[in-house]
Write a protein that holds these residues in place. Sequence first.
Motif, short mmCIF file in Angstrom:
data_model
loop_
_atom_site.label_atom_id
_atom_site.label_comp_id
_atom_site.label_asym_id
_atom_site.label_seq_id
_atom_site.Cartn_x
_atom_site.Cartn_y
_atom_site.Cartn_z
N THR A 106 -24.41 -62.64 -38.00
CA THR A 106 -24.97 -63.12 -36.58
C THR A 106 -25.92 -63.97 -37.00
OG1 THR A 106 -26.83 -61.25 -37.03
CG2 THR A 106 -24.94 -60.54 -35.73
N ASP A 143 -29.02 -64.18 -36.51
CA ASP A 143 -30.35 -63.80 -37.43
C ASP A 143 -29.94 -63.50 -38.81
OD1 ASP A 143 -31.56 -61.62 -34.38
OD2 ASP A 143 -31.80 -63.95 -34.89
N GLU A 181 -18.32 -53.28 -40.70
CA GLU A 181 -19.90 -52.79 -40.04
C GLU A 181 -20.57 -52.26 -40.94
OE1 GLU A 181 -21.21 -53.76 -37.14
OE2 GLU A 181 -19.32 -54.95 -36.73
N ASP A 238 -23.96 -54.05 -42.57
CA ASP A 238 -25.25 -53.39 -42.54
C ASP A 238 -25.76 -53.19 -43.81
OD1 ASP A 238 -24.45 -50.67 -40.06
OD2 ASP A 238 -25.22 -52.87 -39.95
N LYS A 283 -28.06 -47.64 -40.92
CA LYS A 283 -28.85 -48.46 -39.96
C LYS A 283 -30.33 -48.03 -40.04
CE LYS A 283 -25.16 -49.39 -36.75
NZ LYS A 283 -25.20 -50.96 -36.86
N LYS A 302 -31.45 -50.06 -42.51
CA LYS A 302 -31.66 -51.26 -41.98
C LYS A 302 -32.87 -51.56 -41.33
CE LYS A 302 -29.24 -54.63 -39.22
NZ LYS A 302 -28.12 -54.93 -38.16
N GLU A 337 -36.15 -53.92 -41.67
CA GLU A 337 -36.74 -54.97 -40.68
C GLU A 337 -38.12 -54.86 -40.49
OE1 GLU A 337 -34.35 -54.81 -37.21
OE2 GLU A 337 -32.25 -55.25 -38.27
N ASP A 395 -36.06 -55.30 -34.28
CA ASP A 395 -35.38 -55.41 -33.15
C ASP A 395 -34.81 -54.38 -32.63
OD1 ASP A 395 -34.19 -56.21 -30.94
OD2 ASP A 395 -32.84 -57.91 -31.59
N ASN A 399 -33.47 -53.35 -30.01
CA ASN A 399 -32.50 -53.39 -29.03
C ASN A 399 -31.12 -52.92 -29.72
OD1 ASN A 399 -34.30 -53.87 -26.83
ND2 ASN A 399 -34.30 -55.98 -27.24
N GLU A 400 -30.85 -53.40 -31.03
CA GLU A 400 -29.59 -53.30 -31.54
C GLU A 400 -29.33 -51.96 -32.21
OE1 GLU A 400 -29.04 -55.02 -35.57
OE2 GLU A 400 -30.46 -56.37 -34.68
N TYR A 401 -30.23 -50.90 -31.91
CA TYR A 401 -29.90 -49.66 -32.44
C TYR A 401 -30.04 -48.47 -31.37
CZ TYR A 401 -31.51 -51.84 -36.72
OH TYR A 401 -31.61 -52.71 -37.88
N ASP A 402 -29.13 -47.45 -31.63
CA ASP A 402 -29.27 -46.33 -30.61
C ASP A 402 -30.39 -45.60 -30.87
OD1 ASP A 402 -28.71 -44.35 -32.56
OD2 ASP A 402 -26.51 -45.09 -32.89
#
Length: 382
Positions: free
Chosen positions: A26, A28, A196, A200, A303, A306, A310, A317, A319-322
């Motif tokens: 991506t 980022d 994926e 990650d 995740k 990850k 971050e 961020d 928004n990209e995680y459940d």
Amino acid sequence: MKKHLFRVKQLADQTVGRAEKTEVLTEDLVTTEKRVKLLEQTCGSTYKRLFQTLSYQPSSDRDPDRRMKKLPESQVSAQLQESSTQLDGGLGLLANIYHLCGDGYFGLGKTRLGYEQDVEALVLNPLNDFLETDFPYIAKLKKQLNKLTLDMDAVKGRYQSMLKQTAQVAPQNATAHQVKVEQLKQEQDEAQARVEQCKDSLATELYKMCSRQSEFGRLLVRMMELQQEYHRKALLSIEQLMPKLHHWEGMFLQKPVYDVSLEDHLKATDREIAEVLEECVCAILDMGLEEEGLFRLAGSAAKIKKLRAEFDDGTPDLNEYDIHCICGALKLYLRLLPEPLLKFSLYDEWMDANRVEDVNKRLQALKNVCEKLPKQNFANFR
């Protein structure tokens, strides 16, 4: 062998534009990768120049200026200043340390003494570990991700091709054809999952490396501390330099998150509520109250790692995680606190209050214990 042939064919098709090509990273992650490459570049150039200073034989040149330019200390100084300029755009704290160390080396050029062994053990070896282990591991993950992405695109292409042939299949071959379609669909899903997972892992390592700027800074500070110990004649200039270096070294601790006491985190970041608590709780309130199994169902471990990386890097961020990954990151933060939020010293009182049988009295007892919490613990618990 067959997979290798598919990979070669897919690469050829993508080269000439006959096949779709999936972007490996991506935007980022591309930016973060550039920061890591910049760290690798400056780390490598620092190691090379510093190694060349070992066992240096002074020239017979009597001109002080010309001799100063030939000293390894002068060359290292020039490299450090160059690295400072390179890092100044995105890694300002580390750039300041590079700049100050360059000034220190310039002052020590004429008074160099034998400190090679200590420099090798305490500065060169750790830098070499980064160059021989950490950075190559990231490069290995990137290479693996490229291969997995190419494999995924190859499977996707064969799957799409098989779907297009469905209408042309004879009725007697329809069942066998459908089985092949399902097999390719399963291969595509598995390939995407591998991509994926690898992505990650790569992202985690990239963010972790960016968050380790302080280690590079501390190595540079240690280099100058060794200079202080073995260059007694330059003691005055070193004493003037070290407070500045330690000041910038301390700046790396302004954003501690995981595995750091609540008091240190709040003090360093000038916050009232811990960053992980505030960000995660707000996210849960915004999008997770209707979700089943909050704090019970486990999120993806990769995740969560990850997201932790971050937070440590200061670039979360959510928004990209459940919601389950967010809950997992919050639980991990509380679990890694050196001192629990509710304090070890109040453990017995919490247990006694919880044993009160009458509900109203129990609530009052818990409230009384809660009021004994330090102000910052109470604010974060509330």
